[in-house]
Every structure is written in structure tokens, then in C-alpha cells.
Design an enzyme around this catalytic site. Structure first.
Site, PDB file in Angstrom:
ATOM      1  CG  ASP A   1      43.386  42.379  59.339  1.00  0.00           C
ATOM      2  OD1 ASP A   1      44.548  42.175  59.279  1.00  0.00           O
ATOM      3  OD2 ASP A   1      42.582  43.123  58.993  1.00  0.00           O
TER       4      ASP A   1
ATOM      5  CG  ASN B   1      35.821  50.640  52.739  1.00  0.00           C
ATOM      6  OD1 ASN B   1      36.885  50.542  53.734  1.00  0.00           O
ATOM      7  ND2 ASN B   1      35.297  49.198  52.568  1.00  0.00           N
TER       8      ASN B   1
ATOM      9  CG  HIS C   1      38.646  48.524  55.604  1.00  0.00           C
ATOM     10  ND1 HIS C   1      38.517  47.971  54.419  1.00  0.00           N
ATOM     11  CD2 HIS C   1      40.160  48.522  56.086  1.00  0.00           C
ATOM     12  CE1 HIS C   1      39.713  47.659  54.053  1.00  0.00           C
ATOM     13  NE2 HIS C   1      40.714  48.000  54.815  1.00  0.00           N
TER      14      HIS C   1
ATOM     15  CD  GLU D   1      35.163  46.209  54.287  1.00  0.00           C
ATOM     16  OE1 GLU D   1      35.690  47.295  54.386  1.00  0.00           O
ATOM     17  OE2 GLU D   1      35.621  45.334  53.314  1.00  0.00           O
TER      18      GLU D   1
END
Ligand code: F6R
Length: 256
Positions: free
Chosen positions: A66, A135, A137, A142
Site C-alpha cells: 500500500d 481494527n 485491517h 479496513e
């Protein structure tokens, strides 16, 4: 499969040795790379291994997961810059061998398609390294990102921007969007290592351990992968069920 190591250094040593062995056996490897604090000890170990036992890396290809949209490759918080600073400048790799999405580009959709095509052209990713967000990811996928997603523009959640603000002057500076490999591409990697270290990852580790395979927890997609290895240090594993920790202390691997 979950494996627990006494500390992040022991984990990094083991994982980098496994990667290095794979590289020695399969020089034409396609390696999926991640950025972030979790990767730093692993990259340091890889650099050290290469210093002491140099390998021919001329056939290696790397693909990062990413990049933030809006940051140039020389921006100190860009993932292009991170990779150069923490790994690439220490290894004899040409710019043709290392691939990252670019944060500044006029046609992002075209770039996503081109990135997918480059990965496909080498036959997909052989080994994918991953960290996890608090979270759940992986990459910048996400919660609620579809499992069949491919390389795309991700909108970062407030939680991710807050977590990542430690690298910026303030949270407002953290980009709101990124390019990321999709969950479908990540899970097509032939082998995956998900690395989870530190007390601050204990809650998400316990959630992942207990979770069903669900899009609300993106990393749970790895539970249906036939060759995914989830490596935790003791701090990250500290909220796993006690009986599980006891087995892991006895150095047994846990299938989950
Ligand atoms: C980075 C990436 C992210 C990180 C994750 C954990 O390329 O894809 O998913 O792996 O946010 O980051 P750290 O390691 O900084 O806790």
C-alpha cells in the site's frame, strides 16, 4: 496457525531466517512487503542476514501492499520512503525489482489496474508479509472491505488515521486515502505471514483468535488460507485464552 514467540526479536529472527531460506531455495521469488513498526525488526534481521550470508537477489521481485494517496515518494511518511530507508537501500535491489503503488498520480484507477497486472505477470505473490491494524485491517483493507476486493482506493477510518498519526505532526496531516492491494489478492498469495507484536495489539489478537471468518475483521480471511502463519510475540498474545497461552508457552503451535 498461531505461533507465539517470547519477544519480537525472537520472532523477527525466526521469520527472517525462514524468508531467507525460501529466497535461497527459490531465487525467483515474488515477495509481498508491508511497512509499519511491526516490520522494522524483521527488516533489520534480513539486512543482517544478507551482510553475513549474501544471497544472489537479482531474480527477486517485491510488491508493497500500500501507499498513502497524496504523498510523494520522497515524503518522509510515505511508504516508498519507508521502504527505501529501512530495507531497500541496504540490499542490492534495482528499482525495477521493487514495486510500490505511487501516492501522486493523475489516474489512480489506471495505476491500480497496472499494479494488479504487474503482480499477475510474475504469477502472483509467493510470500506475503503482513502487519495488522488495531481494527483488524491488513494492507489498508479496513473493516467491511469485501473479501473479493482487488487493488483499490481505500478510505482510511478515523481509528487508522489516529493510530498512524504518531508518524505525523498531527492527525489532520494523515492522508485520508490510500492505494492498497485487495483482500482477494492478499489471500491468493501462496504463503502468508501475519506478524502481530506488542501489548497494544493484544486486544485485536484475542479478537482474531476467537473470530469467525468475517468481513468485519479483515485479517480473519487468513483463517481460510491453507498456508497462513500468524506469528505473535508474548505481549500481543497476552489476552488469548489462558489455556491457549499455556500450550503456546510449551511451544506448541495452535491451529485455529
Ligand atoms: C502497512 C500496512 C498496515 C500495517 C498495520 C500495522 O504497509 O499494510 O496494514 O501493517 O497498520 O502497522 P504497525 O506495524 O505500524 O502497527
Amino acid at each position: 496457525m498461531f505461533t507465539i514467540f517470547p519477544d519480537e526479536q525472537a520472532l523477527a529472527k525466526q521469520l527472517s531466517q525462514e524468508l531467507y531460506t525460501s529466497l535461497a531455495q527459490q531465487p525467483k521469488l515474488s515477495l509481498g512487503l508491508a511497512t509499519g513498526s511491526t516490520m522494522l525488526p524483521i527488516y533489520q534481521e534480513l539486512i543482517q542476514l544478507h551482510r553475513t550470508q549474501p544471497l544472489d537477489l537479482t531474480q527477486l521481485t517485491t510488491f508493497n501492499l500500500d501507499e498513502y494517496l497524496g504523498l510523494s515518494p520522497d515524503h518522509p511518511q510515505s511508504y516508498n520512503y519507508f521502504m527505501h530507508q529501512h530495507l531497500f537501500k541496504y540490499l542490492p535491489l534495482t528499482t525495477e525489482q521493487t514495486h510500490l503503488p505511487q501516492g501522486l498520480c493523475t489516474d489512480v484507477e489506471a495505476q491500480c489496474a497496472a499494479y494488479r497486472a504487474k503482480i499477475a505477470a510474475v504469477g502472483g505473490i509467493d510470500i506475503q508479509l503482513l502487519g495488522i491494524g488495531s481494527n483488524g485491517h491488513i494492507g489498508f483493507n479496513e473493516p467491511l472491505t469485501p473479501f473479493d476486493s482487488i487493488t483499490h482506493i481505500a478510505h482510511l477510518t478515523a481509528k487508522t488515521r489516529q493510530d498512524n498519526s504518531r508518524f505525523f505532526t498531527n492527525q489532520a496531516e494523515v492522508p485520508t486515502r490510500a492505494i492498497t492491494l485487495g483482500l482477494s489478492e492478499i489471500s491468493q498469495a501462496k504463503k502468508v505471514y501475519l506478524v502481530i507484536t506488542g501489548q497494544h495489539k493484544a486486544t485485536i489478537s484475542a479478537k482474531l483468535f476467537a473470530s469467525q471468518v468475517t468481513e468485519t475483521l479483515p485479517a480473519s480471511i487468513l483463517k481460510q488460507h491453507s498456508n497462513a502463519h500468524i506469528y505473535l510475540d508474548a505481549a500481543a498474545a497476552s489476552q488469548l485464552p489462558e489455556e491457549v497461552q499455556a500450550q503456546l508457552l510449551a511451544s506448541k503451535k495452535i491451529l485455529c
